[in-house]
Write a protein that holds these residues in place. Structure first.
Motif, PDB file in Angstrom:
ATOM      1  N   THR A   1       0.808  -1.217   0.000  1.00 25.14           N
ATOM      2  CA  THR A   1       0.000   0.000   0.000  1.00 25.14           C
ATOM      3  C   THR A   1       0.844   1.272   0.000  1.00 25.14           C
ATOM      4  O   THR A   1       0.310   2.364  -0.204  1.00 25.14           O
ATOM      5  N   ASN A   2       2.153   1.135   0.203  1.00 26.62           N
ATOM      6  CA  ASN A   2       3.041   2.302   0.206  1.00 26.62           C
ATOM      7  C   ASN A   2       3.975   2.339  -1.006  1.00 26.62           C
ATOM      8  O   ASN A   2       4.926   3.126  -1.036  1.00 26.62           O
ATOM      9  N   SER A   3       3.694   1.480  -1.995  1.00 35.86           N
ATOM     10  CA  SER A   3       4.580   1.361  -3.151  1.00 35.86           C
ATOM     11  C   SER A   3       3.779   1.358  -4.444  1.00 35.86           C
ATOM     12  O   SER A   3       2.626   0.899  -4.484  1.00 35.86           O
ATOM     13  N   THR A   4       4.400   1.844  -5.523  1.00 29.16           N
ATOM     14  CA  THR A   4       3.757   1.825  -6.837  1.00 29.16           C
ATOM     15  C   THR A   4       4.006   0.513  -7.586  1.00 29.16           C
ATOM     16  O   THR A   4       3.411   0.278  -8.631  1.00 29.16           O
ATOM     17  N   SER A   5       4.893  -0.340  -7.071  1.00 32.56           N
ATOM     18  CA  SER A   5       5.269  -1.569  -7.775  1.00 32.56           C
ATOM     19  C   SER A   5       4.197  -2.647  -7.626  1.00 32.56           C
ATOM     20  O   SER A   5       3.695  -2.901  -6.528  1.00 32.56           O
ATOM     21  N   ILE A   6       3.859  -3.282  -8.749  1.00 33.86           N
ATOM     22  CA  ILE A   6       2.894  -4.385  -8.787  1.00 33.86           C
ATOM     23  C   ILE A   6       3.577  -5.585  -9.443  1.00 33.86           C
ATOM     24  O   ILE A   6       4.208  -5.454 -10.496  1.00 33.86           O
ATOM     25  N   THR A   7       3.449  -6.757  -8.816  1.00 31.01           N
ATOM     26  CA  THR A   7       3.996  -7.996  -9.380  1.00 31.01           C
ATOM     27  C   THR A   7       2.843  -8.926  -9.725  1.00 31.01           C
ATOM     28  O   THR A   7       1.924  -9.103  -8.930  1.00 31.01           O
ATOM     29  N   LEU A   8       2.899  -9.525 -10.915  1.00 27.58           N
ATOM     30  CA  LEU A   8       1.806 -10.373 -11.387  1.00 27.58           C
ATOM     31  C   LEU A   8       2.310 -11.754 -11.779  1.00 27.58           C
ATOM     32  O   LEU A   8       3.308 -11.882 -12.493  1.00 27.58           O
ATOM     33  N   TYR A   9       1.605 -12.773 -11.289  1.00 26.87           N
ATOM     34  CA  TYR A   9       1.797 -14.163 -11.698  1.00 26.87           C
ATOM     35  C   TYR A   9       0.550 -14.607 -12.460  1.00 26.87           C
ATOM     36  O   TYR A   9      -0.577 -14.325 -12.040  1.00 26.87           O
ATOM     37  N   LEU A  10       0.738 -15.335 -13.552  1.00 25.54           N
ATOM     38  CA  LEU A  10      -0.362 -15.922 -14.307  1.00 25.54           C
ATOM     39  C   LEU A  10      -0.154 -17.426 -14.373  1.00 25.54           C
ATOM     40  O   LEU A  10       0.891 -17.894 -14.848  1.00 25.54           O
ATOM     41  N   ASP A  11      -1.106 -18.177 -13.861  1.00 28.65           N
ATOM     42  CA  ASP A  11      -1.039 -19.639 -13.853  1.00 28.65           C
ATOM     43  C   ASP A  11       0.251 -20.142 -13.217  1.00 28.65           C
ATOM     44  O   ASP A  11       0.895 -21.076 -13.692  1.00 28.65           O
ATOM     45  N   GLY A  12       0.657 -19.469 -12.140  1.00 30.52           N
ATOM     46  CA  GLY A  12       1.824 -19.876 -11.382  1.00 30.52           C
ATOM     47  C   GLY A  12       3.157 -19.421 -11.941  1.00 30.52           C
ATOM     48  O   GLY A  12       4.200 -19.699 -11.356  1.00 30.52           O
ATOM     49  N   VAL A  13       3.132 -18.695 -13.045  1.00 33.36           N
ATOM     50  CA  VAL A  13       4.365 -18.242 -13.697  1.00 33.36           C
ATOM     51  C   VAL A  13       4.515 -16.736 -13.485  1.00 33.36           C
ATOM     52  O   VAL A  13       3.582 -15.965 -13.734  1.00 33.36           O
ATOM     53  N   LEU A  14       5.695 -16.313 -13.047  1.00 40.04           N
ATOM     54  CA  LEU A  14       5.955 -14.892 -12.856  1.00 40.04           C
ATOM     55  C   LEU A  14       5.968 -14.188 -14.213  1.00 40.04           C
ATOM     56  O   LEU A  14       6.754 -14.517 -15.089  1.00 40.04           O
ATOM     57  N   ILE A  15       5.070 -13.206 -14.358  1.00 42.42           N
ATOM     58  CA  ILE A  15       5.052 -12.399 -15.581  1.00 42.42           C
ATOM     59  C   ILE A  15       5.997 -11.224 -15.448  1.00 42.42           C
ATOM     60  O   ILE A  15       6.702 -10.857 -16.389  1.00 42.42           O
ATOM     61  N   GLY A  16       6.025 -10.599 -14.270  1.00 42.81           N
ATOM     62  CA  GLY A  16       6.950  -9.499 -14.067  1.00 42.81           C
ATOM     63  C   GLY A  16       6.471  -8.533 -13.005  1.00 42.81           C
ATOM     64  O   GLY A  16       5.439  -8.730 -12.357  1.00 42.81           O
ATOM     65  N   THR A  17       7.249  -7.473 -12.828  1.00 39.24           N
ATOM     66  CA  THR A  17       6.923  -6.388 -11.912  1.00 39.24           C
ATOM     67  C   THR A  17       6.905  -5.093 -12.710  1.00 39.24           C
ATOM     68  O   THR A  17       7.778  -4.859 -13.550  1.00 39.24           O
ATOM     69  N   ALA A  18       5.881  -4.267 -12.454  1.00 33.83           N
ATOM     70  CA  ALA A  18       5.750  -3.011 -13.198  1.00 33.83           C
ATOM     71  C   ALA A  18       5.212  -1.929 -12.274  1.00 33.83           C
ATOM     72  O   ALA A  18       4.750  -2.203 -11.165  1.00 33.83           O
ATOM     73  N   ASP A  19       5.263  -0.702 -12.758  1.00 36.37           N
ATOM     74  CA  ASP A  19       4.837   0.451 -11.978  1.00 36.37           C
ATOM     75  C   ASP A  19       3.353   0.702 -12.201  1.00 36.37           C
ATOM     76  O   ASP A  19       2.917   0.911 -13.329  1.00 36.37           O
ATOM     77  N   GLY A  20       2.582   0.679 -11.104  1.00 36.92           N
ATOM     78  CA  GLY A  20       1.149   0.895 -11.193  1.00 36.92           C
ATOM     79  C   GLY A  20       0.725   2.344 -11.175  1.00 36.92           C
ATOM     80  O   GLY A  20      -0.472   2.635 -11.055  1.00 36.92           O
ATOM     81  N   GLY A  21       1.673   3.278 -11.285  1.00 40.42           N
ATOM     82  CA  GLY A  21       1.353   4.681 -11.403  1.00 40.42           C
ATOM     83  C   GLY A  21       1.116   5.394 -10.092  1.00 40.42           C
ATOM     84  O   GLY A  21       1.334   6.590  -9.969  1.00 40.42           O
ATOM     85  N   SER A  22       0.642   4.656  -9.102  1.00 44.78           N
ATOM     86  CA  SER A  22       0.329   5.233  -7.796  1.00 44.78           C
ATOM     87  C   SER A  22       0.336   4.116  -6.775  1.00 44.78           C
ATOM     88  O   SER A  22       0.072   2.946  -7.109  1.00 44.78           O
ATOM     89  N   ALA A  23       0.638   4.451  -5.529  1.00 43.08           N
ATOM     90  CA  ALA A  23       0.390   3.477  -4.470  1.00 43.08           C
ATOM     91  C   ALA A  23      -1.097   3.141  -4.477  1.00 43.08           C
ATOM     92  O   ALA A  23      -1.935   4.012  -4.747  1.00 43.08           O
ATOM     93  N   PRO A  24      -1.482   1.886  -4.259  1.00 47.23           N
ATOM     94  CA  PRO A  24      -2.885   1.485  -4.370  1.00 47.23           C
ATOM     95  C   PRO A  24      -3.819   2.318  -3.495  1.00 47.23           C
ATOM     96  O   PRO A  24      -3.518   2.605  -2.341  1.00 47.23           O
ATOM     97  N   VAL A  25      -4.945   2.711  -4.084  1.00 47.22           N
ATOM     98  CA  VAL A  25      -5.985   3.456  -3.376  1.00 47.22           C
ATOM     99  C   VAL A  25      -7.212   2.556  -3.304  1.00 47.22           C
ATOM    100  O   VAL A  25      -7.912   2.362  -4.298  1.00 47.22           O
ATOM    101  N   PHE A  26      -7.474   1.982  -2.115  1.00 52.91           N
ATOM    102  CA  PHE A  26      -8.532   0.989  -1.971  1.00 52.91           C
ATOM    103  C   PHE A  26      -9.836   1.554  -1.404  1.00 52.91           C
ATOM    104  O   PHE A  26     -10.805   0.825  -1.259  1.00 52.91           O
ATOM    105  N   SER A  27      -9.871   2.832  -1.063  1.00 50.60           N
ATOM    106  CA  SER A  27     -11.078   3.378  -0.451  1.00 50.60           C
ATOM    107  C   SER A  27     -12.161   3.590  -1.506  1.00 50.60           C
ATOM    108  O   SER A  27     -11.884   3.975  -2.644  1.00 50.60           O
ATOM    109  N   GLY A  28     -13.422   3.309  -1.119  1.00 54.83           N
ATOM    110  CA  GLY A  28     -14.548   3.459  -2.033  1.00 54.83           C
ATOM    111  C   GLY A  28     -15.245   2.141  -2.266  1.00 54.83           C
ATOM    112  O   GLY A  28     -15.047   1.168  -1.534  1.00 54.83           O
ATOM    113  N   SER A  29     -16.074   2.076  -3.303  1.00 56.09           N
ATOM    114  CA  SER A  29     -16.855   0.865  -3.597  1.00 56.09           C
ATOM    115  C   SER A  29     -15.943  -0.264  -4.060  1.00 56.09           C
ATOM    116  O   SER A  29     -15.023  -0.049  -4.851  1.00 56.09           O
ATOM    117  N   TRP A  30     -16.228  -1.469  -3.566  1.00 59.17           N
ATOM    118  CA  TRP A  30     -15.488  -2.656  -3.984  1.00 59.17           C
ATOM    119  C   TRP A  30     -16.404  -3.474  -4.888  1.00 59.17           C
ATOM    120  O   TRP A  30     -17.419  -4.015  -4.442  1.00 59.17           O
TER     121      TRP A  30
END
Length: 220
Positions: A103-132
């Motif tokens: 929650t304090n970082s812009t970096s996002i890491t993604l795995y697809l089907d158990g395989v690491l796809i990579g780490t990239a910049d999400g533009g902003s630290a995650p903002v989770f407030s609001g409707s889910w």
């Protein structure tokens, strides 16, 4: 994959319900989660209409979208540029996604089907407030299946939605924070039997919304 887990003491390893989101005006809501520090969001999905703007999950300003059949985008906040992940062709298969962030970082890491796809910049630290929201962002709705949604906060499982309920209520097995299907129909739910291959075969499905009474969901 998580799709094969024993989901609860009433739903066996060998069969379960899936819900097909038609994508007109149907979606789901879950209670807001407070995340602080490291988090993981994991789920299984099948896109029934591979195209741009297939929005799977919208947690406050945090958004996960199938941008194309070979691209998944993740926004820390929709007010900024997304983390872009080039992935193998998704096709009409059940896939598993695991997203790691802080929650304090812009970096996002993604795995697809158990395989690491990579780490990239999400533009902003995650903002989770609001409707889910599940299956929706603003007025665009996901066409397909979402299952086995799990959310971890600092290593602790805080939400666990199998989405196998055959009901307008989707149960949270972790903390009882149940969600609600909006504008859904009973026929959107279908009972499926697990095959030796790991795929899932429908058992008396309604047509539509399903493609056939015994439609097979192929697992990647």
């Amino acid at each position: 994959m998580a799709i094969f887990e024993v989901l609860n003491n009433q739903q066996s390893y060998f069969n379960r319900y899936f819900r097909r989101n038609v994508g007109d005006d149907d979606y789901a809501t879950i209670p807001e989660v407070t995340l602080a520090g490291d988090f993981v969001i994991e789920f299984d999905f099948l896109s029934a209409a591979v195209s741009v703007n297939q929005n799977i999950i919208n947690f406050g300003d945090f958004l996960i979208r199938i941008q194309a059949d070979t691209q998944i985008n993740v926004w820390g906040s929709v007010d900024f540029s997304p983390a872009v992940f080039v992935v193998p062709e998704l096709g009409a298969q059940i896939h598993n996604i695991r997203i790691f962030g802080n929650t304090n970082s812009t970096s996002i890491t993604l795995y697809l089907d158990g395989v690491l796809i990579g780490t990239a910049d999400g533009g902003s630290a995650p903002v989770f407030s609001g409707s889910w929201l599940l299956f929706r962002w603003v007025n665009t709705h996901f066409k397909g299946i979402l299952a086995n949604l799990k959310i971890y906060d600092n290593g602790t499982l805080v939400r666990n939605y199998p989405i196998n309920d055959n009901s307008s209520t989707i149960r949270d097995l972790a903390n009882g924070q149940d969600g609600t299907i909006i504008n859904g129909n009973a026929d959107d739910w279908g009972l499926f039997d697990r095959q030796v291959s790991g795929d899932w075969k429908g058992n008396g499905l309604a047509v539509p919304p399903w493609d056939s009474v015994d439609q097979v969901l192929v697992t990647a």
